[in-house]
Design a protein around this motif. Structure first.
Motif, PDB file in Angstrom:
ATOM      1  N   THR A 186      -4.165  41.768  14.640  1.00  0.00           N
ATOM      2  CA  THR A 186      -2.790  42.632  14.419  1.00  0.00           C
ATOM      3  C   THR A 186      -3.006  42.996  13.098  1.00  0.00           C
ATOM      4  O   THR A 186      -3.003  42.164  12.301  1.00  0.00           O
ATOM      5  CB  THR A 186      -1.741  41.895  14.663  1.00  0.00           C
TER       6      THR A 186
ATOM      7  N   GLU B 134      -5.230  46.471  17.641  1.00  0.00           N
ATOM      8  CA  GLU B 134      -4.267  46.464  18.976  1.00  0.00           C
ATOM      9  C   GLU B 134      -3.492  47.224  18.467  1.00  0.00           C
ATOM     10  O   GLU B 134      -2.985  47.501  17.340  1.00  0.00           O
ATOM     11  CB  GLU B 134      -3.820  45.147  19.343  1.00  0.00           C
TER      12      GLU B 134
ATOM     13  N   GLN C  78      -0.096  47.823  18.015  1.00  0.00           N
ATOM     14  CA  GLN C  78       1.152  46.864  17.775  1.00  0.00           C
ATOM     15  C   GLN C  78       2.097  47.084  16.370  1.00  0.00           C
ATOM     16  O   GLN C  78       1.287  47.717  15.640  1.00  0.00           O
ATOM     17  CB  GLN C  78       0.693  45.732  17.502  1.00  0.00           C
TER      18      GLN C  78
ATOM     19  N   ASN D  27       0.592  52.107  15.881  1.00  0.00           N
ATOM     20  CA  ASN D  27       0.869  52.137  17.225  1.00  0.00           C
ATOM     21  C   ASN D  27       1.154  53.496  17.336  1.00  0.00           C
ATOM     22  O   ASN D  27       1.376  54.317  16.754  1.00  0.00           O
ATOM     23  CB  ASN D  27       2.088  51.263  17.445  1.00  0.00           C
TER      24      ASN D  27
ATOM     25  N   ASP E 152      -2.922  46.997  24.355  1.00  0.00           N
ATOM     26  CA  ASP E 152      -1.872  46.081  24.896  1.00  0.00           C
ATOM     27  C   ASP E 152      -0.913  46.913  25.632  1.00  0.00           C
ATOM     28  O   ASP E 152      -0.578  48.126  25.148  1.00  0.00           O
ATOM     29  CB  ASP E 152      -0.847  45.704  23.511  1.00  0.00           C
TER      30      ASP E 152
ATOM     31  N   ASN F 156       3.070  47.258  24.302  1.00  0.00           N
ATOM     32  CA  ASN F 156       3.561  47.628  22.936  1.00  0.00           C
ATOM     33  C   ASN F 156       3.876  49.054  22.651  1.00  0.00           C
ATOM     34  O   ASN F 156       4.429  49.398  21.629  1.00  0.00           O
ATOM     35  CB  ASN F 156       2.441  47.145  22.133  1.00  0.00           C
TER      36      ASN F 156
ATOM     37  N   PHE G  77       7.451  50.204  21.771  1.00  0.00           N
ATOM     38  CA  PHE G  77       8.329  49.953  20.557  1.00  0.00           C
ATOM     39  C   PHE G  77       7.963  51.188  19.790  1.00  0.00           C
ATOM     40  O   PHE G  77       9.073  51.364  18.722  1.00  0.00           O
ATOM     41  CB  PHE G  77       7.512  48.931  19.652  1.00  0.00           C
TER      42      PHE G  77
ATOM     43  N   TYR H  22      14.637  42.963  21.435  1.00  0.00           N
ATOM     44  CA  TYR H  22      13.854  43.980  20.895  1.00  0.00           C
ATOM     45  C   TYR H  22      14.520  45.508  21.441  1.00  0.00           C
ATOM     46  O   TYR H  22      15.380  45.405  22.115  1.00  0.00           O
ATOM     47  CB  TYR H  22      12.388  44.014  21.707  1.00  0.00           C
TER      48      TYR H  22
ATOM     49  N   GLU I  51      11.176  40.241  27.121  1.00  0.00           N
ATOM     50  CA  GLU I  51       9.768  39.780  27.747  1.00  0.00           C
ATOM     51  C   GLU I  51       9.905  39.285  29.116  1.00  0.00           C
ATOM     52  O   GLU I  51      11.111  38.343  29.130  1.00  0.00           O
ATOM     53  CB  GLU I  51       8.993  38.910  26.777  1.00  0.00           C
TER      54      GLU I  51
END
Length: 259
Positions: free
Chosen positions: A97, A136, A138, A143, A165, A168, A171, A203, A213
């Motif tokens: 990350t 990733e 993230q 992202n 991922d 993600n 987000f 989140y 999650e």
């Protein structure tokens, strides 16, 4: 298809010896593990003990992971240290990350140059070791398909690939299927997780929807369709669910059921 033990590995490692950790993961049905680098856990002799445990249990490793700020000198030094550990353990990939501390919306123009420069240096060292480097999707900078595309173009190394991922994209408010397909040709590793929209959660999406999650398959992500993209591609899948130890095996079985 191989399934890896990711987030839970560090937790078990805090209370068990390496052989016990890998034996436990194997009994649950995991065929490889993915350690998340921690200087507190992996002290001087730990990589040696971990490698011995791998030989004893037959549990392998595909990817060694680390969260860091690659645009700093400290981040670059940590990445190189992790490469040496990953190579010693026999991992094919270093996954990182890249901007671990950037949790607010930042302008990619302000950070892409030092990020790409240091990432390219890590890729060059990895190539000497016969390894790849993975990024990733993230955070709020690297992202989303467009920003990640800019990064791949800026780094411009043939051993720089993607860790997909599956959660993600939420987000940054991007369609999960779109993001996964955009980098299918670069994908070497997958992290599976699930999220559920809720009235209150830790989140937020860009339009302020709260989510939390949950165990794979119990959330609102199109995980069955997402996992189906990789079903016939022999890409290792790490189960990423920050659950209590008693649910590690259930998280794996739920992921398999989706396939």
């Amino acid at each position: 298809m191989e399934f890896g033990f990711y987030v839970g590995f560090n937790r078990l490692f805090e209370s068990m010896d390496p052989v016990s950790v890998l034996s436990t993961a194997k009994k649950m049905g995991y065929s490889f593990f993915e350690p998340l680098h921690s200087s507190r856990l992996y002290l001087k002799n730990s990589p040696e003990a971990l490698k011995e445990a791998m030989a004893e249990t037959g549990v392998g490793i595909h990817c060694y992971s680390v969260g860091l700020n690659i645009f700093t000198q400290k981040g670059l030094d940590t990445a190189k240290e992790c490469l040496r550990i990953a190579s010693f353990l026999g991992a094919e990939h270093l996954h990182h990350t890249m901007c671990f501390s950037l949790t607010e919306k930042n302008n990619i123009d302000d950070i892409i140059s030092p990020t790409a420069k240091n990432t390219a240096a890590v890729c060059d060292m990895a190539k000497e070791l016969g390894m790849n480097v993975l990024v990733e999707n993230q955070g709020l900078v690297f992202n989303g398909a467009d920003n990640l595309s800019r990064l791949f173009e800026a780094v411009n190394r043939d051993n720089f690939f993607f860790c997909s991922d599956l959660g993600n994209s939420l987000f940054v408010g991007e369609d999960h299927i779109h993001a996964a397909k955009r980098f299918m040709h670069l994908t070497k590793h997958v992290h599976v997780k699930d999220y559920r929209f809720t009235a209150e959660g830790p989140y937020r999406t860009p339009d302020s929807r709260a989510f939390e999650e949950v165990i794979p398959g119990e959330g609102d992500l199109p995980l069955r369709e997402l996992l189906g993209l990789y079903k016939d591609k022999s890409i290792p899948i790490s189960v990423e669910y920050s659950c209590p130890e008693a649910q590690y095996e259930k998280a794996l079985n739920c992921t398999k059921a989706l396939l």
